[in-house]
Design an enzyme around this catalytic site. Structure first.
Site, short mmCIF file in Angstrom:
data_model
loop_
_atom_site.label_atom_id
_atom_site.label_comp_id
_atom_site.label_asym_id
_atom_site.label_seq_id
_atom_site.Cartn_x
_atom_site.Cartn_y
_atom_site.Cartn_z
N LYS A 107 0.84 -1.21 0.00
CA LYS A 107 0.00 0.00 0.00
C LYS A 107 0.87 1.25 0.00
O LYS A 107 0.60 2.20 -0.75
CB LYS A 107 -0.92 0.01 1.22
N SER A 159 -1.26 0.97 6.50
CA SER A 159 -1.56 0.00 7.55
C SER A 159 -2.50 -1.06 7.00
O SER A 159 -3.28 -0.80 6.09
CB SER A 159 -2.21 0.73 8.73
N ASP A 160 -2.40 -2.25 7.55
CA ASP A 160 -3.34 -3.30 7.21
C ASP A 160 -3.55 -4.16 8.46
O ASP A 160 -2.66 -4.25 9.30
CB ASP A 160 -2.84 -4.17 6.05
N GLN A 161 -4.72 -4.76 8.55
CA GLN A 161 -5.05 -5.51 9.76
C GLN A 161 -5.82 -6.78 9.41
O GLN A 161 -6.58 -6.82 8.44
CB GLN A 161 -5.92 -4.66 10.68
N GLY A 180 -0.29 -4.43 10.61
CA GLY A 180 0.95 -4.07 9.96
C GLY A 180 0.97 -2.56 9.78
O GLY A 180 -0.07 -1.95 9.51
#
Length: 194
Positions: A54, A70-72, A107
Site C-alpha cells: 500500500k 496500515s493493514d489488519q 501491519g
C-alpha cells in the site's frame, strides 16, 4: 523537522479519524491493491506485506512525501478472519469468537517516497470474548452493522460489550492504526510530535 507532505494510504474513515488525533496536516489516497492472501503466507507476513505494498503504491503518486500505510487482520485458531461484508458472515465470525481469544495483527509502514527508505512494524492486540448467545450477536449486529470491520465488531462502539478483556500495548491498533508505534516511527523520520 521534516517538511515533507504526509499521506495516509487508506480510504478507511477509522484510520483517518485516528491520524487526525495527532493534529498533523495530511491527505489521504486509496492504494487500491489486491489484498488476497498468498499461498502459505502467515497472518503476520500478510499484514506486513500489504502495508508495504500500500505504501509503495501510494508513494508512486506522491513525490517527497512520507506515506503511512496500515493493514489488519483478525486471527482465531491460526485462521484469518477478514471483514465479514454481510450479516450472516458476521454472525458466523462472532459465534466462532465466542469464549475465545482473537488476535488482531496490524501491519504498519511509513515510507519516504523521496528516498525509498521505510520502516515496517507489526503491532498485535488481543481480545478475549465472553460467551455470546446467538440473540446477543444478532442484536449487536443489527444495532452497529460492523460489516466492514475485521472481526465483525467496533471496539470503539458497542463492540466492547462483547468482550471479557483486552490486552496489548496500543488500543488504537485494534481500530486499525497503532498510534503509539506510529508516533515513534514518525519521530525517526524527523517529525516533531507534539
Amino acid at each position: 523537522m521534516s517538511k515533507q507532505s504526509l499521506v495516509l494510504a487508506s480510504s478507511s474513515s477509522f484510520r483517518k479519524e485516528l491520524l487526525e488525533r495527532l493534529h498533523l496536516t495530511f491527505i489521504t489516497d486509496s492504494p487500491d491493491i489486491n489484498e488476497s492472501l498468498l499461498l502459505d503466507e502467515s497472518p503476520e507476513d500478510f499484514v506486513r506485506r500489504l502495508s508495504l505494498e500500500k505504501a509503495r503504491k501510494v508513494a508512486s503518486r506522491h513525490q517527497d512525501s512520507l506515506i503511512i500505510a496500515s493493514d489488519q487482520c483478525s486471527v482465531l485458531n491460526s485462521n484469518i478472519h477478514g471483514k465479514p461484508g454481510h450479516h450472516d458472515a458476521a454472525v458466523k465470525q462472532l459465534l466462532e469468537s465466542s469464549g475465545q481469544q482473537v488476535s488482531f495483527l496490524t501491519g504498519l509502514c511509513v515510507l519516504d517516497s523521496k528516498t525509498g527508505n521505510y520502516e515496517l512494524a507489526l503491532v498485535p492486540y488481543y481480545v478475549h470474548f465472553r460467551e455470546l448467545t446467538l440473540e446477543e450477536i444478532d442484536r449487536y449486529l443489527r444495532l452497529e452493522t460492523p460489516y466492514n470491520c475485521a472481526g465483525s465488531f467496533k471496539s470503539e462502539g458497542l463492540g466492547v460489550t462483547l468482550f471479557k478483556s483486552m490486552e496489548g500495548d496500543d488500543p488504537s491498533a485494534l481500530i486499525g492504526l497503532p498510534l503509539i508505534r506510529l508516533c515513534g516511527i514518525l519521530r525517526s523520520f524527523g517529525l516533531e510530535l507534539p
